[in-house]
Write a protein that holds these residues in place. Structure first.
Motif, PDB file in Angstrom:
ATOM      1  N   GLU A 256       3.375  20.209  69.575  1.00 12.94           N
ATOM      2  CA  GLU A 256       3.944  18.894  69.904  1.00 12.94           C
ATOM      3  C   GLU A 256       2.932  17.785  69.678  1.00 12.94           C
ATOM      4  O   GLU A 256       3.309  16.625  69.437  1.00 12.94           O
ATOM      5  CB  GLU A 256       4.482  18.887  71.343  1.00 12.94           C
ATOM      6  CG  GLU A 256       3.519  18.462  72.426  1.00 12.94           C
ATOM      7  CD  GLU A 256       2.475  19.535  72.728  1.00 12.94           C
ATOM      8  OE1 GLU A 256       1.450  19.206  73.344  1.00 12.94           O
ATOM      9  OE2 GLU A 256       2.695  20.712  72.364  1.00 12.94           O
TER      10      GLU A 256
ATOM     11  N   SER B 249       2.918  13.809  66.879  1.00 16.00           N
ATOM     12  CA  SER B 249       2.512  12.417  67.085  1.00 16.00           C
ATOM     13  C   SER B 249       1.907  11.822  65.820  1.00 16.00           C
ATOM     14  O   SER B 249       1.627  10.621  65.771  1.00 16.00           O
ATOM     15  CB  SER B 249       1.486  12.336  68.232  1.00 16.00           C
ATOM     16  OG  SER B 249       2.073  12.727  69.459  1.00 16.00           O
TER      17      SER B 249
ATOM     18  N   HIS C  18       6.810  12.426  61.008  1.00 14.06           N
ATOM     19  CA  HIS C  18       7.963  11.541  60.822  1.00 14.06           C
ATOM     20  C   HIS C  18       8.344  11.420  59.343  1.00 14.06           C
ATOM     21  O   HIS C  18       9.526  11.432  58.995  1.00 14.06           O
ATOM     22  CB  HIS C  18       7.650  10.171  61.412  1.00 14.06           C
ATOM     23  CG  HIS C  18       7.386  10.222  62.884  1.00 14.06           C
ATOM     24  ND1 HIS C  18       8.395  10.244  63.822  1.00 14.06           N
ATOM     25  CD2 HIS C  18       6.224  10.286  63.587  1.00 14.06           C
ATOM     26  CE1 HIS C  18       7.876  10.324  65.037  1.00 14.06           C
ATOM     27  NE2 HIS C  18       6.557  10.336  64.927  1.00 14.06           N
TER      28      HIS C  18
ATOM     29  N   ASN D  88      12.015  12.784  57.753  1.00 11.84           N
ATOM     30  CA  ASN D  88      12.885  11.851  57.041  1.00 11.84           C
ATOM     31  C   ASN D  88      13.129  12.312  55.606  1.00 11.84           C
ATOM     32  O   ASN D  88      14.253  12.248  55.101  1.00 11.84           O
ATOM     33  CB  ASN D  88      12.272  10.454  57.048  1.00 11.84           C
ATOM     34  CG  ASN D  88      13.291   9.384  56.699  1.00 11.84           C
ATOM     35  OD1 ASN D  88      14.397   9.383  57.214  1.00 11.84           O
ATOM     36  ND2 ASN D  88      12.926   8.488  55.803  1.00 11.84           N
TER      37      ASN D  88
ATOM     38  N   TYR E  90       4.133  11.165  74.972  1.00 15.67           N
ATOM     39  CA  TYR E  90       5.401  10.523  74.639  1.00 15.67           C
ATOM     40  C   TYR E  90       6.209  10.257  75.900  1.00 15.67           C
ATOM     41  O   TYR E  90       5.952  10.843  76.950  1.00 15.67           O
ATOM     42  CB  TYR E  90       6.210  11.389  73.669  1.00 15.67           C
ATOM     43  CG  TYR E  90       6.410  12.824  74.111  1.00 15.67           C
ATOM     44  CD1 TYR E  90       7.316  13.157  75.110  1.00 15.67           C
ATOM     45  CD2 TYR E  90       5.696  13.857  73.523  1.00 15.67           C
ATOM     46  CE1 TYR E  90       7.509  14.459  75.520  1.00 15.67           C
ATOM     47  CE2 TYR E  90       5.871  15.174  73.922  1.00 15.67           C
ATOM     48  CZ  TYR E  90       6.775  15.467  74.916  1.00 15.67           C
ATOM     49  OH  TYR E  90       6.963  16.768  75.319  1.00 15.67           O
TER      50      TYR E  90
ATOM     51  N   GLY F 169       9.798  10.020  75.465  1.00 14.89           N
ATOM     52  CA  GLY F 169      11.144  10.493  75.160  1.00 14.89           C
ATOM     53  C   GLY F 169      11.374  11.911  75.634  1.00 14.89           C
ATOM     54  O   GLY F 169      10.523  12.519  76.295  1.00 14.89           O
TER      55      GLY F 169
ATOM     56  N   ILE G  34      10.254  16.728  71.832  1.00 12.39           N
ATOM     57  CA  ILE G  34      10.265  16.552  70.370  1.00 12.39           C
ATOM     58  C   ILE G  34      11.687  16.668  69.834  1.00 12.39           C
ATOM     59  O   ILE G  34      12.020  16.109  68.794  1.00 12.39           O
ATOM     60  CB  ILE G  34       9.355  17.597  69.700  1.00 12.39           C
ATOM     61  CG1 ILE G  34       7.948  17.557  70.316  1.00 12.39           C
ATOM     62  CG2 ILE G  34       9.267  17.355  68.198  1.00 12.39           C
ATOM     63  CD1 ILE G  34       7.274  16.199  70.287  1.00 12.39           C
TER      64      ILE G  34
ATOM     65  N   SER H 112      14.467  15.340  70.715  1.00 18.25           N
ATOM     66  CA  SER H 112      15.203  14.083  70.577  1.00 18.25           C
ATOM     67  C   SER H 112      14.888  13.383  69.259  1.00 18.25           C
ATOM     68  O   SER H 112      15.700  12.619  68.742  1.00 18.25           O
ATOM     69  CB  SER H 112      14.869  13.156  71.747  1.00 18.25           C
ATOM     70  OG  SER H 112      13.481  12.870  71.794  1.00 18.25           O
ATOM     71  N   ARG H 113      13.726  13.649  68.716  1.00 23.13           N
ATOM     72  CA  ARG H 113      13.357  13.006  67.449  1.00 23.13           C
ATOM     73  C   ARG H 113      14.148  13.591  66.280  1.00 23.13           C
ATOM     74  O   ARG H 113      14.454  12.888  65.321  1.00 23.13           O
ATOM     75  CB  ARG H 113      11.855  13.165  67.208  1.00 23.13           C
ATOM     76  CG  ARG H 113      11.009  12.636  68.350  1.00 23.13           C
ATOM     77  CD  ARG H 113       9.534  12.805  68.091  1.00 23.13           C
ATOM     78  NE  ARG H 113       8.763  12.575  69.315  1.00 23.13           N
ATOM     79  CZ  ARG H 113       7.448  12.638  69.386  1.00 23.13           C
ATOM     80  NH1 ARG H 113       6.742  12.928  68.306  1.00 23.13           N
ATOM     81  NH2 ARG H 113       6.825  12.429  70.531  1.00 23.13           N
TER      82      ARG H 113
ATOM     83  N   GLY I 185      17.362  11.903  66.147  1.00 24.52           N
ATOM     84  CA  GLY I 185      17.191  10.543  65.636  1.00 24.52           C
ATOM     85  C   GLY I 185      17.121  10.482  64.124  1.00 24.52           C
ATOM     86  O   GLY I 185      17.494   9.477  63.520  1.00 24.52           O
ATOM     87  N   TYR I 186      16.626  11.559  63.519  1.00 24.11           N
ATOM     88  CA  TYR I 186      16.544  11.598  62.050  1.00 24.11           C
ATOM     89  C   TYR I 186      17.778  12.239  61.421  1.00 24.11           C
ATOM     90  O   TYR I 186      17.801  12.484  60.212  1.00 24.11           O
ATOM     91  CB  TYR I 186      15.291  12.367  61.613  1.00 24.11           C
ATOM     92  CG  TYR I 186      14.040  11.528  61.699  1.00 24.11           C
ATOM     93  CD1 TYR I 186      13.809  10.505  60.787  1.00 24.11           C
ATOM     94  CD2 TYR I 186      13.092  11.754  62.687  1.00 24.11           C
ATOM     95  CE1 TYR I 186      12.660   9.728  60.854  1.00 24.11           C
ATOM     96  CE2 TYR I 186      11.935  10.980  62.775  1.00 24.11           C
ATOM     97  CZ  TYR I 186      11.732   9.969  61.849  1.00 24.11           C
ATOM     98  OH  TYR I 186      10.595   9.203  61.927  1.00 24.11           O
TER      99      TYR I 186
ATOM    100  N   THR J 269      19.395  20.048  65.653  1.00 26.63           N
ATOM    101  CA  THR J 269      18.257  20.312  66.537  1.00 26.63           C
ATOM    102  C   THR J 269      18.664  21.200  67.702  1.00 26.63           C
ATOM    103  O   THR J 269      19.792  21.112  68.200  1.00 26.63           O
ATOM    104  CB  THR J 269      17.702  18.978  67.086  1.00 26.63           C
ATOM    105  OG1 THR J 269      17.322  18.135  65.993  1.00 26.63           O
ATOM    106  CG2 THR J 269      16.488  19.222  67.971  1.00 26.63           C
TER     107      THR J 269
END
Length: 430
Positions: free
Chosen positions: A209, A213, A218, A222, A250, A252, A255, A257-258, A261-262, A266
């Motif tokens: 995790e 960061s 990221h 993406n 973090y 949120g 990990i 939730s990310r 978001g993309y 998950t």
């Protein structure tokens, strides 16, 4: 005319901008923020006592042989960790990292992948090498940088790699393997499209995790999402990025939730439940190859019961009693052993035999590797460029003169070929 205008206004109820095509219009001004109630659930099959939680569900689809292999692989890795951690403390190797408490994530996920699926590891995935066929001798060759090390002693300990087993060499640089994996998955996708008769592949990428960061994380997610790459991003959330706890990393929901978001499928899984990890990875692999391919993010929850590495003292930033509590309360090896005992597949005598034999094999490989020669010195120049450069020839010539001038300081007797090992391929030295 007014009726026509009214009808048009009434039909436009959602956003038609290209950046958010499914967002509904609202006249209520409020900011969205996730709450504890929105936390993604954690999938598990076994509880901490090794009991199946939902008896109405079909039992795990796994053979006895595979169940025993997974258990033996986890135990073997844990025993090697203890031996090699002590070896570093004794000055026999320079560095080591153990995977205590996280063995189930590596072994469980590897059991649901094919040997043709490329893997990108971080540095706590010893279990994937063990599962795919690494022997004690293979581990020791890399740890002691012997002449049998396929990487030829160029990497520090625990930075394994294996072309034979389709596992890319581990790099110390944090998170760089994540975009590499996304790119490799895109390449795999194109290759498999050109050769539809071959078995389709996915790429598995492991990281902690803390690595999530980094900007590479990221960018990789993406790219993988927009290019529909068949890659499994497997995050080991063990609570600490070296000395930094997750609460300082973090705000949120972990990990997982990310990934949402993309736009990535998950799931969060109990990393101490190897059966759950195996099942989640199996389903994720199927999903990654479905409908033209897609990435999947798996967040495996665990606790790092070891120091980050032999260069770290974790008791400087967390209480020892906390660590001991986790060791006693729950870990993937104990949980699977309890399950196998309940199924009549394991007992104390088998446990003693396994641990005795594993320790014996590891120590035999350890003692043999300790006496082996290191790769020839010239290997630090080869495989850097397509062919040896003029500058490399000059550097090797200078090194040869330095060795000749200070023979007591530069003893090459422990290296393959001795002083003749300074000779570059096709290059005469001296």
């Amino acid at each position: 005319m007014s009726d026509h205008v009214t009808r048009v206004v009434l039909t436009v109820r959602s956003v038609h901008f290209p950046g958010a095509v499914n967002s509904k219009f609202t006249s209520s001004l409020s900011f969205s923020r996730a709450s504890e109630d929105d936390a993604m659930p954690t999938y598990r099959i076994l509880d901490q006592e090794g009991r199946i939680i939902d008896q109405s569900q079909a039992p795990p689809d796994i053979s006895t042989d595979l169940l025993l292999k997974m258990y033996k692989d986890m135990v073997t890795v844990s025993i090697m960790d203890i031996i090699m951690f002590d070896a570093q403390r004794q000055g026999r190797i320079s560095f080591y990292m153990v995977s205590a408490g996280e063995e189930g994530i590596a072994v469980g996920s590897a059991s649901s992948l094919t040997n043709r699926d490329p893997m990108f590891a971080q540095y706590r995935e010893t279990g994937i090498f063990q599962y795919r066929g690494f022997t004690p001798a293979d581990f020791m060759a890399q740890l002691f940088a012997t002449k049998d090390d396929p990487i030829k002693g160029r990497s520090m300990p625990v930075h394994y790699g294996s072309h034979k087993h389709n596992i890319h060499a581990i790099s110390s640089t944090l998170a760089t393997q994540i975009p590499h994996a996304a790119g490799a998955a895109y390449a795999v996708k194109l290759q498999d499209m050109q050769n539809p008769t071959d078995e389709r592949r996915v790429v598995a990428c492991y990281f902690g995790e803390g690595a999530a960061s980094e900007g590479d994380f990221h960018a990789a997610l993406n790219i993988a999402a927009t290019r529909s790459c068949p890659v499994l991003f497997i995050c080991r959330n063990n609570g600490f990025a070296i000395s930094t706890p997750t609460l300082e990393q973090y705000r949120g929901d972990g990990i997982a939730s990310r990934g949402v978001g993309y736009g990535i499928d998950t799931i969060r899984v109990d990393g101490n439940d190897i059966l759950a990890v195996r099942e989640v990875t199996r389903r994720a692999r199927e999903l990654a190859l479905k409908d033209g391919c897609r990435p999947v993010l798996i967040e495996a929850m665990s606790y790092r019961v070891s120091h980050h590495s032999t260069s770290d003292d974790s008791f400087a930033y967390r209480a020892k009693v906390e660590v001991e509590d986790w060791k006693r309360r729950d870990n993937p090896i104990t949980r699977l052993r309890k399950y196998m005992e309940s199924q009549g597949l394991w007992d104390e005598s088998k446990e003693k035999e396994l641990r005795s034999e594993a320790r014996k094999q590891i120590l035999e490989a350890y003692r043999k590797a300790e006496k082996e020669k290191h790769p020839a010195v010239a290997n630090m120049m080869t495989d850097v460029y397509e062919s040896v450069t003029e500058e490399q020839r000059e550097q090797m010539e200078k090194l040869k003169k330095l060795v000749e001038r200070y023979p007591d300081e530069y003893d090459l007797s422990g290296y393959e070929g001795g002083s003749s090992g300074l000779k570059l391929p096709g290059v005469r030295v001296g």
